[in-house]
Design a protein around this motif. Structure first.
Motif, short mmCIF file in Angstrom:
data_model
loop_
_atom_site.label_atom_id
_atom_site.label_comp_id
_atom_site.label_asym_id
_atom_site.label_seq_id
_atom_site.Cartn_x
_atom_site.Cartn_y
_atom_site.Cartn_z
N VAL A 125 0.86 -1.19 0.00
CA VAL A 125 0.00 0.00 0.00
C VAL A 125 0.89 1.24 0.00
O VAL A 125 1.61 1.49 0.96
N GLY A 126 0.84 1.99 -1.07
CA GLY A 126 1.63 3.22 -1.17
C GLY A 126 0.80 4.42 -0.73
O GLY A 126 -0.28 4.65 -1.27
N ILE A 127 1.30 5.16 0.25
CA ILE A 127 0.61 6.35 0.74
C ILE A 127 1.30 7.59 0.16
O ILE A 127 2.45 7.88 0.48
N GLY A 128 0.59 8.29 -0.71
CA GLY A 128 1.14 9.50 -1.30
C GLY A 128 1.05 10.69 -0.37
O GLY A 128 0.58 10.59 0.77
N TRP A 129 1.47 11.83 -0.86
CA TRP A 129 1.52 13.03 -0.03
C TRP A 129 0.20 13.79 -0.08
O TRP A 129 -0.25 14.22 -1.14
N GLY A 130 -0.41 13.96 1.09
CA GLY A 130 -1.60 14.80 1.20
C GLY A 130 -1.23 16.19 1.67
O GLY A 130 -1.87 17.17 1.33
N ASN A 131 -0.19 16.25 2.49
CA ASN A 131 0.42 17.50 2.94
C ASN A 131 1.90 17.45 2.57
O ASN A 131 2.38 16.46 2.01
#
Length: 263
Positions: free
Chosen positions: A92-98
Motif C-alpha cells: 500500500v503506497g501512501i502519497g503526499w496529502g500535505n
C-alpha cells in the motif's frame, strides 16, 4: 561481432533490466483518500499479489513516500513472494496529502508543522478500515507493516514508541531520529515499560557515511531494541560507503528480504 549487433544486444539488455524493475501495473489499484481527520487528500496505490481473491485475508506493507518508493517496493515484494511461494501480501503506497514533513514529523521542524499524530489517525481511523473493507486486508496488528526512509523512517519509529498497537512490523531506513532533540528516543524511554509487552519484527538500517548527526541516535536506538525489546526479532544493517540517499535502494532490498525471512 558487428557493431550493430552489439548495440542491439545492449538495447535488449537495457529493456530487460527495465522490465525486471517494473511492477505489473495491471495489479495496481488507485484511489484518493479524502481525510476527515485533517482535510487532506492522499493518493493511494495498492499492489495486489498474483492470484488475488476476495476469499482470503492479506498482510499489508504500508509504504511512505509512495511517489518515490512504491514501484520499487512492489517489485521487490513480488520477487520475494515468488521466491518464498507466497501470495498473501498487499503493498500500500501512501502519497503526499500535505508536505511530507508536516505528516511525518512528531514536532515542528523547519517548514514541517509536526502533525504526525494527526497522520497516525488518518492511517488508523480511515486508511486501514478502507483497506480491510475493500481489499480484504487482515485486521491483526501482526499482519501490518510500516516502511519508511529518512523522515518516513522517523515516522515509523514514532509509531513504534507512541502507537505500538497499530503495526507489528517496522522497516525503518535511515530514520531522522536526531530531529526535535531526539524526541522519539525520549518517547521510547517514557513508554518503554508498557511497550515491552509487544512483539513483532524491526529492521533498522543506515548508510555508512550518513551526513551530519544521523548515525549516533540510530546506533543508540539499535542498542535499545536489543536490550529492552526481547519480543521483537530485529536486525540492523549498515550500507558501507553509501550516504543517506545512496543507501536507500540497497537497504530497501535488505529490509524486504528480512521481512520475508521472518514470515
Amino acid at each position: 561481432m558487428s557493431r550493430y549487433y552489439i548495440i542491439l544486444l545492449s538495447v535488449l539488455s537495457l529493456l530487460t533490466a527495465c522490465r525486471e524493475n517494473e511492477f505489473d501495473q495491471e495489479l495496481v489499484r488507485e484511489f484518493t483518500l479524502s481525510s476527515a481527520v485533517n482535510g487532506s487528500n492522499y493518493p493511494i496505490k495498492v499492489a495486489l499479489p498474483q492470484g488475488y481473491t476476495s476469499a482470503k485475508k492479506y498482510k499489508t506493507i504500508y509504504v511512505l513516500d509512495s511517489k518515490w518508493d512504491f514501484d520499487f517496493v512492489a517489485r521487490e515484494v513480488q520477487k520475494q513472494s515468488e521466491n518464498f511461494h507466497r501470495n498473501d501480501i498487499l503493498v500500500v503506497g501512501i502519497g503526499w496529502g500535505n508536505d511530507r514533513l508536516d505528516d511525518y514529523l512528531p514536532v515542528p521542524f523547519k517548514k514541517g508543522k509536526g502533525r504526525a499524530d494527526e497522520f497516525v489517525k488518518v492511517i488508523h481511523e480511515e486508511l486501514i478500515p478502507q483497506l480491510e473493507k475493500n481489499f480484504h486486508a487482515a485486521n491483526l496488528r501482526e499482519d501490518r507493516t510500516i516502511l519508511g526512509h529518512s523522515a518516513g523512517g522517523l515516522f515509523g519509529v514514532h509509531c513504534f514508541t507512541n502507537y505500538p498497537d497499530l503495526f507489528g512490523n517496522y522497516l525503518c531506513l535511515s530514520p531522522s531520529l536526531w530531529i526535535g532533540d531526539q524526541i522519539v528516543l525520549s518517547n521510547e524511554k517514557k513508554n518503554r515499560i508498557a511497550n515491552q509487552t509487544r512483539n513483532g519484527r524491526f529492521f533498522l538500517a543506515a548508510g555508512g557515511i550518513e551526513e551530519g548527526g544521523m548515525l549516533p541516535p540510530i546506533e543508540s536506538f539499535r542498542h535499545i531494541l536489543g536490550q529492552y525489546y526481547k519480543g521483537f526479532s530485529h536486525h540492523y544493517t549498515i550500507a558501507n560507503g553509501l550516504d543517506h540517499l545512496g543507501s536507500k535502494k540497497t537497504n530497501l532490498k535488505k529490509a524486504i528480504s528480512f521481512y520475508f525471512q521472518q514470515l
